[in-house]
Design a protein around this motif. Structure first.
Motif, mmCIF file in Angstrom:
data_model
loop_
_atom_site.group_PDB
_atom_site.id
_atom_site.type_symbol
_atom_site.label_atom_id
_atom_site.label_comp_id
_atom_site.label_asym_id
_atom_site.label_seq_id
_atom_site.Cartn_x
_atom_site.Cartn_y
_atom_site.Cartn_z
ATOM 1 N N SER A 50 0.823 -1.211 0.000
ATOM 2 C CA SER A 50 0.000 0.000 0.000
ATOM 3 C C SER A 50 0.852 1.254 0.000
ATOM 4 N N LEU A 51 1.933 1.217 0.753
ATOM 5 C CA LEU A 51 2.791 2.391 0.870
ATOM 6 C C LEU A 51 3.329 2.827 -0.492
ATOM 7 N N VAL A 52 3.721 1.870 -1.306
ATOM 8 C CA VAL A 52 4.208 2.204 -2.649
ATOM 9 C C VAL A 52 3.051 2.749 -3.489
ATOM 10 N N ALA A 53 1.878 2.109 -3.377
ATOM 11 C CA ALA A 53 0.718 2.571 -4.149
ATOM 12 C C ALA A 53 0.311 3.987 -3.744
ATOM 13 N N LEU A 54 0.311 4.249 -2.446
ATOM 14 C CA LEU A 54 -0.037 5.595 -1.967
ATOM 15 C C LEU A 54 0.982 6.609 -2.475
ATOM 16 N N SER A 55 2.237 6.177 -2.581
ATOM 17 C CA SER A 55 3.291 7.066 -3.074
ATOM 18 C C SER A 55 3.072 7.402 -4.544
ATOM 19 N N ILE A 56 2.623 6.400 -5.317
ATOM 20 C CA ILE A 56 2.329 6.645 -6.737
ATOM 21 C C ILE A 56 1.218 7.689 -6.843
ATOM 22 N N PHE A 57 0.237 7.582 -5.944
ATOM 23 C CA PHE A 57 -0.917 8.483 -5.950
ATOM 24 C C PHE A 57 -0.610 9.810 -5.235
ATOM 25 N N GLY A 58 0.575 9.894 -4.652
ATOM 26 C CA GLY A 58 1.004 11.143 -4.006
ATOM 27 C C GLY A 58 0.356 11.423 -2.673
ATOM 28 N N ILE A 59 -0.031 10.364 -1.950
ATOM 29 C CA ILE A 59 -0.677 10.585 -0.649
ATOM 30 C C ILE A 59 -0.028 9.724 0.434
ATOM 31 N N GLN A 60 1.288 9.766 0.499
ATOM 32 C CA GLN A 60 2.002 9.049 1.551
ATOM 33 C C GLN A 60 1.608 9.619 2.920
ATOM 34 N N PRO A 61 1.620 8.766 3.982
ATOM 35 C CA PRO A 61 1.343 9.289 5.323
ATOM 36 C C PRO A 61 2.366 10.371 5.702
ATOM 37 N N ALA A 62 1.935 11.312 6.551
ATOM 38 C CA ALA A 62 2.788 12.458 6.882
ATOM 39 C C ALA A 62 4.111 12.045 7.529
ATOM 40 N N ALA A 63 4.087 10.955 8.292
ATOM 41 C CA ALA A 63 5.309 10.543 9.000
ATOM 42 C C ALA A 63 6.301 9.797 8.108
ATOM 43 N N PHE A 64 5.921 9.587 6.848
ATOM 44 C CA PHE A 64 6.780 8.828 5.939
ATOM 45 C C PHE A 64 7.785 9.753 5.256
ATOM 46 N N VAL A 65 9.025 9.292 5.159
ATOM 47 C CA VAL A 65 10.070 10.059 4.486
ATOM 48 C C VAL A 65 10.668 9.204 3.379
ATOM 49 N N CYS A 66 10.681 9.741 2.172
ATOM 50 C CA CYS A 66 11.335 9.035 1.065
ATOM 51 C C CYS A 66 12.838 9.281 1.182
ATOM 52 N N THR A 67 13.619 8.229 1.142
ATOM 53 C CA THR A 67 15.064 8.414 1.292
ATOM 54 C C THR A 67 15.832 8.209 -0.019
ATOM 55 N N SER A 68 15.195 7.551 -0.998
ATOM 56 C CA SER A 68 15.830 7.467 -2.317
ATOM 57 C C SER A 68 14.828 6.996 -3.347
ATOM 58 N N GLY A 69 15.166 7.193 -4.607
ATOM 59 C CA GLY A 69 14.382 6.601 -5.682
ATOM 60 C C GLY A 69 13.577 7.577 -6.501
ATOM 61 N N ARG A 70 12.947 7.023 -7.518
ATOM 62 C CA ARG A 70 12.095 7.797 -8.415
ATOM 63 C C ARG A 70 10.855 6.974 -8.723
ATOM 64 N N ILE A 71 9.754 7.673 -9.036
ATOM 65 C CA ILE A 71 8.563 6.991 -9.539
ATOM 66 C C ILE A 71 8.228 7.659 -10.862
ATOM 67 N N LEU A 72 8.627 7.023 -11.951
ATOM 68 C CA LEU A 72 8.447 7.629 -13.267
ATOM 69 C C LEU A 72 7.099 7.243 -13.854
ATOM 70 N N TYR A 73 6.269 8.255 -14.102
ATOM 71 C CA TYR A 73 5.003 8.064 -14.797
ATOM 72 C C TYR A 73 5.182 8.745 -16.150
ATOM 73 N N ARG A 74 5.098 7.979 -17.233
ATOM 74 C CA ARG A 74 5.545 8.476 -18.537
ATOM 75 C C ARG A 74 6.966 9.028 -18.339
ATOM 76 N N ASP A 75 7.199 10.352 -18.542
ATOM 77 C CA ASP A 75 8.563 10.849 -18.328
ATOM 78 C C ASP A 75 8.682 11.699 -17.073
#
Ligand SMILES: Nc1ncnc2c1ncn2[C@@H]1O[C@H](COP(=O)(O)OP(=O)(O)OP(=O)(O)O)[C@@H](O)[C@H]1O
Ligand SMILES: [Mg+2]
Length: 268
Positions: A50-75
């Protein structure tokens, strides 16, 4: 990225603990959603689906911090755009159906109004035309008496009906490309579950959607999905076509998962 609509690339992240420490939960998650395909994301509870899916949708929980990576949608790297840009994609191109549809609907507005709002926001036009589209969408997902139901509030809907309304909402979006479904049938009656899955498959095929289905139901995966991503403890352990995963899984974890649902075939 020809043939790939979305790519999660080395996505890692952590949660702030109550004692102000960062606790890693996602470790270099990478997977691809092929254009027009239905991809399942499976794995034990807490594995990060779910966490990855929420990240794709741009609604990660407030306490979550992305530490690396990219989510490429088209370009576009979805992790690098602002809320305004995200909002223009959300709904218009990327839709998400949540496990608890009743909670995802706004309790203070009628279901018809919410659907009409979504339609009007994206397509413009008048109020009554939008409401007519909303009622039509409810009819398409087989909600009986759609005119009457459109005037009701989410709490007056059953779980299955609310799920149908969410699917109707996804169907009303104007340029849908990516549909994310996070356990869309969990908690519903078994007979209703298969109706809802049928609706989802129909909607995906009709509109040529790229679909990401998070589910615990490996029977459904075997039946309707093209590709499978297996996650465990915040990592992707294996990816492949449904056939390859079900007949020749390479990872022990995948074998265990399949064995648990008694779906392991040749590789048992
Ligand atoms: N708001 C939060 N605060 C702290 N930790 C969280 C939060 N949300 C999720 N987590 C943790 O992140 C990890 C991944 O959770 P996630 O919800 O993505 O799992 P999941 O694979 O969707 O599980 P399930 O199948 O039960 O839905 C888990 O260890 C979970 O405890
Ligand atoms: Mg989940």
């Amino acid at each position: 990225m020809s043939g790939v609509l979305l790519e999660v690339e080395n996505y890692s992240g952590a949660f702030w603990s109550p004692t102000n420490e960062l606790v890693p939960v996602l470790h270099q998650v990478s997977y691809r959603l092929k254009t027009g395909a239905m991809t399942a994301v499976v794995g034990e509870t807490g594995s990060g689906k779910s966490l990855v899916a929420l990240s794709i949708f741009g609604i990660q929980p407030a306490a979550f911090v992305c530490t690396s990576g990219r989510i490429l949608y088209r370009d576009t790297d979805l992790l690098g755009i602002d809320e305004k840009e995200m909002r223009s994609l959300r709904g218009a191109e990327i839709s998400m159906v949540f496990q608890d549809a009743r909670a995802a609907l706004n309790p203070v507005f009628t279901v018809g109004r919410q659907l009409a709002d979504v339609y009007q926001l994206q397509h413009g036009g008048g109020r009554s035309a939008a409401m007519a589209k909303a009622i039509e969408a409810l009819r398409q997902v087989s909600i009986p008496e759609p005119e009457r139901r459109a005037r009701q509030y989410p709490h007056e809907f059953s779980g299955g009906m609310a799920q149908r309304a969410m699917i109707a909402m996804a169907a009303l979006t104007c340029r849908p490309s990516l549909l994310i479904l996070d356990e869309p049938t969990t908690g519903l009656d078994v007979t209703i579950q298969s109706d809802i899955m049928e609706l989802i498959v129909e909607l995906s095929r009709q509109r040529g959607l790229t679909t990401c289905l998070i589910t615990h139901d490996l029977g459904v995966v075997a039946e309707i999905c093209d590709e499978v991503v297996v996650m465990n403890a915040g990592r992707v352990v294996e990816t492949g076509t449904t056939e390859a995963i079900f007949t020749a899984p390479t990872e022990t974890y995948t074998r265990r998962l399949l064995a648990a649902s008694q779906l392991l075939e040749a590789a048992a």
